[in-house]
Design a protein around this motif. Structure first.
Motif, PDB file in Angstrom:
ATOM      1  N   ASN A 126     -11.247  28.486  91.323  1.00 61.94           N
ATOM      2  CA  ASN A 126     -10.187  27.795  90.600  1.00 61.94           C
ATOM      3  C   ASN A 126     -10.432  26.288  90.563  1.00 61.94           C
ATOM      4  OD1 ASN A 126      -7.793  28.019  89.094  1.00 61.94           O
ATOM      5  ND2 ASN A 126      -6.560  27.348  90.842  1.00 61.94           N
ATOM      6  N   GLY A 127     -11.688  25.869  90.708  1.00 59.62           N
ATOM      7  CA  GLY A 127     -12.010  24.449  90.703  1.00 59.62           C
ATOM      8  C   GLY A 127     -13.497  24.240  90.560  1.00 59.62           C
ATOM      9  N   CYS A 128     -13.913  22.980  90.719  1.00 58.14           N
ATOM     10  CA  CYS A 128     -15.309  22.619  90.503  1.00 58.14           C
ATOM     11  C   CYS A 128     -16.138  22.608  91.783  1.00 58.14           C
ATOM     12  CB  CYS A 128     -15.395  21.244  89.832  1.00 58.14           C
ATOM     13  SG  CYS A 128     -14.934  21.252  88.079  1.00 58.14           S
ATOM     14  N   ASP A 129     -15.558  22.981  92.931  1.00 59.75           N
ATOM     15  CA  ASP A 129     -16.317  22.990  94.174  1.00 59.75           C
ATOM     16  C   ASP A 129     -17.553  23.878  94.039  1.00 59.75           C
ATOM     17  OD1 ASP A 129     -14.416  21.393  95.270  1.00 59.75           O
ATOM     18  OD2 ASP A 129     -13.425  22.960  96.433  1.00 59.75           O
ATOM     19  N   GLY A 130     -18.707  23.326  94.392  1.00 57.09           N
ATOM     20  CA  GLY A 130     -19.949  24.082  94.305  1.00 57.09           C
ATOM     21  C   GLY A 130     -20.623  24.027  92.959  1.00 57.09           C
ATOM     22  N   SER A 157     -13.486  26.085  83.105  1.00 53.57           N
ATOM     23  CA  SER A 157     -12.710  24.966  82.570  1.00 53.57           C
ATOM     24  C   SER A 157     -11.244  25.166  82.911  1.00 53.57           C
ATOM     25  CB  SER A 157     -12.871  24.860  81.053  1.00 53.57           C
ATOM     26  OG  SER A 157     -14.242  24.804  80.694  1.00 53.57           O
ATOM     27  N   LYS A 158     -10.549  24.043  83.149  1.00 53.61           N
ATOM     28  CA  LYS A 158      -9.151  24.142  83.569  1.00 53.61           C
ATOM     29  C   LYS A 158      -8.388  22.873  83.231  1.00 53.61           C
ATOM     30  CE  LYS A 158      -6.292  24.524  87.765  1.00 53.61           C
ATOM     31  NZ  LYS A 158      -6.301  24.694  89.239  1.00 53.61           N
ATOM     32  N   ILE A 159      -7.122  23.045  82.908  1.00 49.90           N
ATOM     33  CA  ILE A 159      -6.204  21.926  82.791  1.00 49.90           C
ATOM     34  C   ILE A 159      -4.825  22.421  83.242  1.00 49.90           C
ATOM     35  CG2 ILE A 159      -5.494  22.356  80.404  1.00 49.90           C
ATOM     36  CD1 ILE A 159      -5.528  19.318  79.979  1.00 49.90           C
ATOM     37  N   VAL A 160      -4.033  21.536  83.825  1.00 53.04           N
ATOM     38  CA  VAL A 160      -2.675  21.874  84.246  1.00 53.04           C
ATOM     39  C   VAL A 160      -1.700  21.129  83.335  1.00 53.04           C
ATOM     40  CG1 VAL A 160      -0.994  21.843  86.115  1.00 53.04           C
ATOM     41  CG2 VAL A 160      -3.414  22.217  86.630  1.00 53.04           C
ATOM     42  N   ILE A 161      -0.829  21.878  82.662  1.00 58.17           N
ATOM     43  CA  ILE A 161       0.152  21.300  81.752  1.00 58.17           C
ATOM     44  C   ILE A 161       1.527  21.793  82.169  1.00 58.17           C
ATOM     45  CG2 ILE A 161       0.907  21.102  79.358  1.00 58.17           C
ATOM     46  CD1 ILE A 161      -1.933  21.678  78.475  1.00 58.17           C
ATOM     47  N   ASN A 162       2.402  20.844  82.520  1.00 60.84           N
ATOM     48  CA  ASN A 162       3.769  21.173  82.951  1.00 60.84           C
ATOM     49  C   ASN A 162       3.777  22.208  84.070  1.00 60.84           C
ATOM     50  OD1 ASN A 162       4.861  19.433  80.993  1.00 60.84           O
ATOM     51  ND2 ASN A 162       4.822  21.047  79.436  1.00 60.84           N
ATOM     52  N   GLY A 163       2.816  22.066  84.994  1.00 63.66           N
ATOM     53  CA  GLY A 163       2.750  22.958  86.138  1.00 63.66           C
ATOM     54  C   GLY A 163       2.088  24.291  85.884  1.00 63.66           C
ATOM     55  N   ASN A 164       1.653  24.550  84.639  1.00 66.76           N
ATOM     56  CA  ASN A 164       1.008  25.818  84.297  1.00 66.76           C
ATOM     57  C   ASN A 164      -0.494  25.631  84.159  1.00 66.76           C
ATOM     58  OD1 ASN A 164       3.516  27.277  84.063  1.00 66.76           O
ATOM     59  ND2 ASN A 164       3.819  26.273  82.068  1.00 66.76           N
ATOM     60  N   ASP A 165      -1.256  26.584  84.696  1.00 62.22           N
ATOM     61  CA  ASP A 165      -2.710  26.541  84.616  1.00 62.22           C
ATOM     62  C   ASP A 165      -3.192  27.141  83.301  1.00 62.22           C
ATOM     63  OD1 ASP A 165      -2.766  25.430  87.096  1.00 62.22           O
ATOM     64  OD2 ASP A 165      -3.489  27.216  88.143  1.00 62.22           O
ATOM     65  N   TYR A 166      -4.116  26.427  82.660  1.00 59.92           N
ATOM     66  CA  TYR A 166      -4.815  26.932  81.482  1.00 59.92           C
ATOM     67  C   TYR A 166      -6.299  26.925  81.841  1.00 59.92           C
ATOM     68  CZ  TYR A 166      -0.502  26.106  78.859  1.00 59.92           C
ATOM     69  OH  TYR A 166       0.788  26.126  78.413  1.00 59.92           O
ATOM     70  N   ILE A 167      -6.972  28.068  81.758  1.00 57.38           N
ATOM     71  CA  ILE A 167      -8.363  28.135  82.202  1.00 57.38           C
ATOM     72  C   ILE A 167      -9.228  28.902  81.205  1.00 57.38           C
ATOM     73  CG2 ILE A 167      -7.618  28.081  84.625  1.00 57.38           C
ATOM     74  CD1 ILE A 167      -8.533  31.006  84.811  1.00 57.38           C
ATOM     75  N   SER A 168     -10.538  28.792  81.420  1.00 60.61           N
ATOM     76  CA  SER A 168     -11.524  29.554  80.648  1.00 60.61           C
ATOM     77  C   SER A 168     -12.759  29.738  81.510  1.00 60.61           C
ATOM     78  CB  SER A 168     -11.902  28.812  79.358  1.00 60.61           C
ATOM     79  OG  SER A 168     -13.021  29.427  78.729  1.00 60.61           O
ATOM     80  N   ARG A 169     -13.360  30.909  81.424  1.00 58.87           N
ATOM     81  CA  ARG A 169     -14.651  31.184  82.051  1.00 58.87           C
ATOM     82  C   ARG A 169     -15.604  31.660  80.970  1.00 58.87           C
ATOM     83  NH1 ARG A 169     -10.910  32.824  85.915  1.00 58.87           N
ATOM     84  NH2 ARG A 169     -11.262  32.013  88.025  1.00 58.87           N
TER      85      ARG A 169
END
Length: 287
Positions: A126-130, A157-169
């Motif tokens: 859920n992040g860029c670690d590694g 890829s990820k962005i947080v908008i109004n506390g909601n996660d938007y992601i893509s793999r």
């Protein structure tokens, strides 16, 4: 006149103090040019002493921040000919990717995280670690990375908008040239409380402590009989128990392993996880 669109400007910006060259249009060697000159502060340049019987092409090329930019004119016939050069990223002779990031409605998203990995990304990532490269999209939703090797890469890829996660793999393959990749970020529904309890036992129903239990969503990875690249894993407690929590709905392949001296015990199973449905503990018989 030499201008650029290097930062996605609506209005092109004149490039001053840049070297441009001219050569015959049928020349095969662009290294040895006829003449060169430097643009003025407004991006204008001028070549004199050219034969009015010749046909010419004007070139610009420069590496900025490890990115190659270039511009090439159309064939120019004299006399009294003018030309405009627009510098853009060179599509050949360099390796890289340009991302444009948007939501599902096509709205460009700035300040989105774009992580480039050289190995596959677990579903729990859920992040860029590694990651090998960590980028942020600009105000226009663009992000880029250059000087990449020819190979496959995995993109999170990820962005947080109004506390909601938007992601893509996603995955990309880099070859010779600049790849342009669109990323559409999708809202992730709230994580359910779906749980899966495991009890590891042997053929005599004795509980097995310290057994490694792994869950896969990929049947191909599951078939390798190793926990490498599994989506979830745990080690059973002294009572042979373990529990996976907050699983996404779907089908999971279950692998259990335990090493006893020179022996390897193993068990394989599969299970379907549904929203808000309680499942009895899954007995996993390692043989």
């Amino acid at each position: 006149m030499l201008t650029d669109t290097l930062t996605q400007r609506v209005i092109k910006k004149p490039l001053g103090k840049k070297t441009v060259t001219v050569n015959f249009s049928d020349a095969t060697d662009n290294t040895n040019f006829l003449h060169s000159t430097v643009t003025d502060d407004n991006g204008y340049f001028k070549f004199e002493q050219l034969s009015d019987k010749g046909k010419y092409i004007v070139y610009y090329s420069e590496t900025v921040d490890n990115k190659l930019y270039s511009a090439t004119s159309e064939v120019i016939s004299l006399p009294n000919e003018s030309t405009d050069l627009v510098a853009t990223l060179a599509s050949n002779n360099q390796f890289g990717v340009i991302f444009d990031i948007s939501d599902e409605d096509g709205q460009r998203l700035g300040n989105a995280d774009v992580c480039i990995f050289t190995t596959s990304i677990p579903l729990t990532k859920n992040g860029c670690d590694g990651s090998s490269f960590s980028l942020k999209s600009d105000a226009n939703g663009n992000a880029s990375q250059f000087n990449l090797s020819e190979r496959h890469y995995y993109i999170f890829s990820k962005i947080v908008i109004n506390g909601n996660d938007y992601i893509s793999r996603d995955t990309i393959k880099i070859g010779n040239g600049i790849l342009k990749k669109h990323i559409s970020l999708k809202a992730i529904p709230p994580v359910s409380s779906n749980n899966l309890a495991i009890v590891a036992i042997d053929v005599n129903a004795n509980v097995l402590a310290n057994a490694t239990i792994c869950l896969f969503t990929s049947k191909a990875l599951f078939a390798r009989d190793t926990c490498e690249a599994s989506n979830y894993s745990l080690v059973t407690d002294s009572g042979g128990k373990g529990s996976f929590t907050n699983l996404l709905p779907g089908k999971y392949y279950v692998l259990g392993t335990l090493y006893l001296k020179n022996f390897r015990l193993m068990a394989k199973d599969e299970v379907n996880i549904e929203n808000n449905k309680t499942k009895d503990p899954l007995p996993l018989v390692l043989k």
